[in-house]
Design an enzyme around this catalytic site. Sequence first.
Site, short mmCIF file in Angstrom:
data_model
loop_
_atom_site.label_atom_id
_atom_site.label_comp_id
_atom_site.label_asym_id
_atom_site.label_seq_id
_atom_site.Cartn_x
_atom_site.Cartn_y
_atom_site.Cartn_z
N LYS A 116 40.74 -6.17 25.90
CA LYS A 116 40.95 -5.08 24.94
C LYS A 116 41.86 -3.98 25.50
CE LYS A 116 36.30 -5.57 22.95
NZ LYS A 116 36.37 -6.22 21.65
N GLU A 200 36.39 4.87 24.38
CA GLU A 200 37.03 5.27 23.14
C GLU A 200 36.30 6.45 22.53
OE1 GLU A 200 37.13 1.93 20.46
OE2 GLU A 200 38.84 1.04 21.50
N HIS A 234 26.53 -3.81 15.52
CA HIS A 234 27.93 -4.22 15.70
C HIS A 234 28.18 -5.66 15.30
CE1 HIS A 234 28.31 -0.40 17.60
NE2 HIS A 234 27.57 -0.76 18.64
N ARG A 296 42.19 -16.24 16.09
CA ARG A 296 41.59 -17.47 15.56
C ARG A 296 41.30 -17.26 14.08
NH1 ARG A 296 36.50 -14.99 14.98
NH2 ARG A 296 35.97 -13.68 16.74
P1 ADP Z 1 33.66 -12.28 13.77
O1 ADP Z 1 34.42 -11.01 13.66
O2 ADP Z 1 34.41 -13.47 13.32
O3 ADP Z 1 32.28 -12.21 13.27
P2 ADP Z 1 32.42 -12.42 16.34
O4 ADP Z 1 32.97 -11.85 17.60
O5 ADP Z 1 31.18 -11.81 15.80
O6 ADP Z 1 33.60 -12.42 15.32
O7 ADP Z 1 32.12 -13.96 16.60
C1 ADP Z 1 32.61 -15.02 15.82
C2 ADP Z 1 31.96 -16.28 16.29
O8 ADP Z 1 32.33 -16.50 17.62
C3 ADP Z 1 30.44 -16.21 16.28
O9 ADP Z 1 29.86 -16.63 15.09
C4 ADP Z 1 30.09 -17.12 17.42
O10 ADP Z 1 30.01 -18.46 16.99
C5 ADP Z 1 31.25 -16.98 18.34
N1 ADP Z 1 30.95 -16.05 19.43
C6 ADP Z 1 31.25 -14.74 19.49
N2 ADP Z 1 30.85 -14.21 20.64
C7 ADP Z 1 30.28 -15.18 21.34
C8 ADP Z 1 29.67 -15.26 22.61
N3 ADP Z 1 29.54 -14.20 23.40
N4 ADP Z 1 29.19 -16.44 23.02
C9 ADP Z 1 29.30 -17.53 22.23
N5 ADP Z 1 29.87 -17.51 21.03
C10 ADP Z 1 30.35 -16.37 20.57
P1 ADP Z 2 33.77 -7.02 19.50
O1 ADP Z 2 34.81 -7.69 20.33
O2 ADP Z 2 32.43 -7.08 20.13
O3 ADP Z 2 33.84 -7.47 18.08
P2 ADP Z 2 34.98 -4.50 18.61
O4 ADP Z 2 35.88 -3.69 19.48
O5 ADP Z 2 35.62 -5.30 17.54
O6 ADP Z 2 34.13 -5.46 19.56
O7 ADP Z 2 33.86 -3.55 17.99
C1 ADP Z 2 32.74 -4.09 17.30
C2 ADP Z 2 32.19 -3.07 16.31
O8 ADP Z 2 31.81 -1.84 16.97
C3 ADP Z 2 33.17 -2.63 15.25
O9 ADP Z 2 33.20 -3.53 14.17
C4 ADP Z 2 32.64 -1.24 14.87
O10 ADP Z 2 31.54 -1.36 14.00
C5 ADP Z 2 32.12 -0.70 16.16
N1 ADP Z 2 33.12 0.14 16.86
C6 ADP Z 2 34.08 -0.32 17.69
N2 ADP Z 2 34.84 0.69 18.15
C7 ADP Z 2 34.37 1.83 17.61
C8 ADP Z 2 34.71 3.22 17.71
N3 ADP Z 2 35.70 3.64 18.50
N4 ADP Z 2 33.98 4.12 17.00
C9 ADP Z 2 32.95 3.70 16.21
N5 ADP Z 2 32.58 2.42 16.09
C10 ADP Z 2 33.27 1.48 16.77
#
Ligand code: ADP
Ligand code: ADP
Length: 645
Positions: A116, A200, A234, A296
């Site tokens: 990130k 952040e 989240h 993806r």
């Molecule tokens: P999305 O925004 O598509 O929901 P996520 O980060 O929540 O993205 O994850 C999408 C998919 O990726 C999940 O349903 C899961 O199958 C897989 N995934 C995400 N994080 C992990 C993890 N830490 N370990 C294994 N699978 C993961």
């Molecule tokens: P991940 O890779 O686990 O999906 P993200 O960076 O996409 O991580 O953040 C996951 C969730 O956390 C976001 O969908 C949002 O709800 C919350 N979030 C992330 N960054 C912030 C922020 N700077 N302020 C408030 N909420 C946040």
Amino acid sequence: MFQKILIANRGEIACRVIDTCRKMGVATVAVYSDADRAARHVAMADEAVHLGGPAPADSYLRGDAIIRAALDTGAEAIHPGYGFLSENPDFVDAVEAAGLVFIGPSAKAIRAMGLKDAAKALMEKAGVPVVPGYHGDNQDAGHLAKQAERIGYPVLIKAVAGGGGKGMRRVDDAKDFADALASAQGEARTAFGNPDVLIEKYILQPRHIEVQVFGDGVRAVHLFERDCSLQRRHQKVIEEAPAPDMPPEIRKIMGAAAVRAAEAINYKGAGTIEFIVDGSDGLREDGFWFMEMNTRLQVEHPVTELITGVDLVEWQLRVASGEALPAKQGDLHIRGHAFEARLYAEDVPAGFLPATGTLAHLQFPDAARIETGVRPGDTISPWYDPMIAKVVTYGPTRAIALRALETALVDTEVAGSVTNVDFLIALTRHEGFRKGEVDTGLIGRDLDDLVAAAEPDPRAVALGVVGLAGLADPQSRGGVTLWQPLRRTVSWDGGEAVLEVQGPGAARVTLGDGTAHEVRWQGDRWWVDGALRRNRIVTHDAGVSVFGGRSLTLVPRDPLDVDTSGAGGDALTLSPMPGLVKSVHVEAGQAVKAGDRLAVLEAMKMEHSLTAARDGVVAEVLAAAGDQVEAGAPLIRLEEEEAAA
Ligand code: ADP
Ligand code: ADP
Ligand code: MG
């Protein structure tokens, strides 16, 4: 176009990809683990190759075995789905080195977005707004604390290698920063092997709005936005497209920023640019910031497909096989509104614990688009994500699409595992959500009410009792009733009731707590305490289910069942849910205090600490890191109190 491809995934997404392949006349090869021999994706594919044991590391993460399977079966390309190997650049390199096509972006593009901090730096350069904060190399705790001070509280600490909501901590006050930092780093080290974090500004009243992009390696288009603000911890729960109240000019600006982001890394295939949006004062040009890119196909891609008419998997196959981008920006338009709800096997009142079970009954409504990897009789195993299905609906307006989602969920019938369906239904009825007033805090704020709506309803229990008594089936009930005792006790796992037949089509049910309910029926219509219900009563192998909002299943009590609850007392720590033992923190002979951490269990992408119920000495460690355990499995035993004294 390819003749044959291999799908390196399982569950609903493998089935989803096979659907499009069939439509396009592309032959498919599935892969599977021991746990998935009889899975739906295996049955749907033209061929299937066994990979190994049920643990992902022994099957779906074995890149070498997957590439070998593709070569052996003559597949030309590999579709990775989401999760597993989909964002692993080394796998992409290996696929290409074997002379195969990876259906997705280049390894280089995945690497550019993999961390990130580096991704944010890159996006800044490309002129895409990023969340204000610190994403530098200096990981010294004192330096990070100073940065947090400079950014201004509240801040969010994020693992640079994070995903799935892990390794994130919100900090509201400087005095809590050091502890939060240590725990985020610890979680990041175990989950991702990389303790680095970024900091952040925590956006207040945030909305999660993401833009679907699609590139050919040089140019990219966007397919508008999805709003994924309905989140719990989240993690996304219900998604929709387009975002409520999105002004057309802001949509244009966000779309253009997402296209810049994709073109900056020569993106090829389907990807998602996630933005965090300040929703406190409407959607504004200066109120959205890049969070991360998912390189993806996204879980929630169907809502985009429904409003644009595009089959994103078809586009993936076409671009991967060398065709040009299937559409220009000007060809793409939004029509109508779509919602997706993620139906999970989980116990909501127990704190959203993931559940397992064999699906004794499974029926989906025809009126929704259903993406699922399971069929009636299949098992939700503890090995994988416990998602049962995605329920996706469409309508010409947001209100109609949301109403369709509510109806589709009410008409969804699952027995054999508890599910979050009642929680999802309650969300579709949430007043703020109905008005489109969404932000990522909505679920958390109203959690108690939403969960209460998922607790068993005594009137549904009364209907279940009538079902257990054999009175639910219009065919059999008439004649049989005459021969049945007029008053009897009906018992099931977890309860008992007295049923008194009061005439044809009427009974009185007295529940364990002494409350009585009058049940009347006519054909398959039911009244409880005078009110017509929209419930359906279904008898199946596992017992009797009541569906139609506030659903429940009663399993007739087997007299041979032994009650094991509380068997361990406070000496035995049992696994509260199916999951993976991440780490064990004690050994036999060690003294522990009440509240000490004994082990960490990973389930549903979250980590749960298991702590000692009392002071004592560890007698036995019954599980090791890496073990997959069922709910109720004994993990740690303490010496009996007398012995410990
Ligand atoms: P999305 O925004 O598509 O929901 P996520 O980060 O929540 O993205 O994850 C999408 C998919 O990726 C999940 O349903 C899961 O199958 C897989 N995934 C995400 N994080 C992990 C993890 N830490 N370990 C294994 N699978 C993961
Ligand atoms: P991940 O890779 O686990 O999906 P993200 O960076 O996409 O991580 O953040 C996951 C969730 O956390 C976001 O969908 C949002 O709800 C919350 N979030 C992330 N960054 C912030 C922020 N700077 N302020 C408030 N909420 C946040
Ligand atoms: Mg994310």
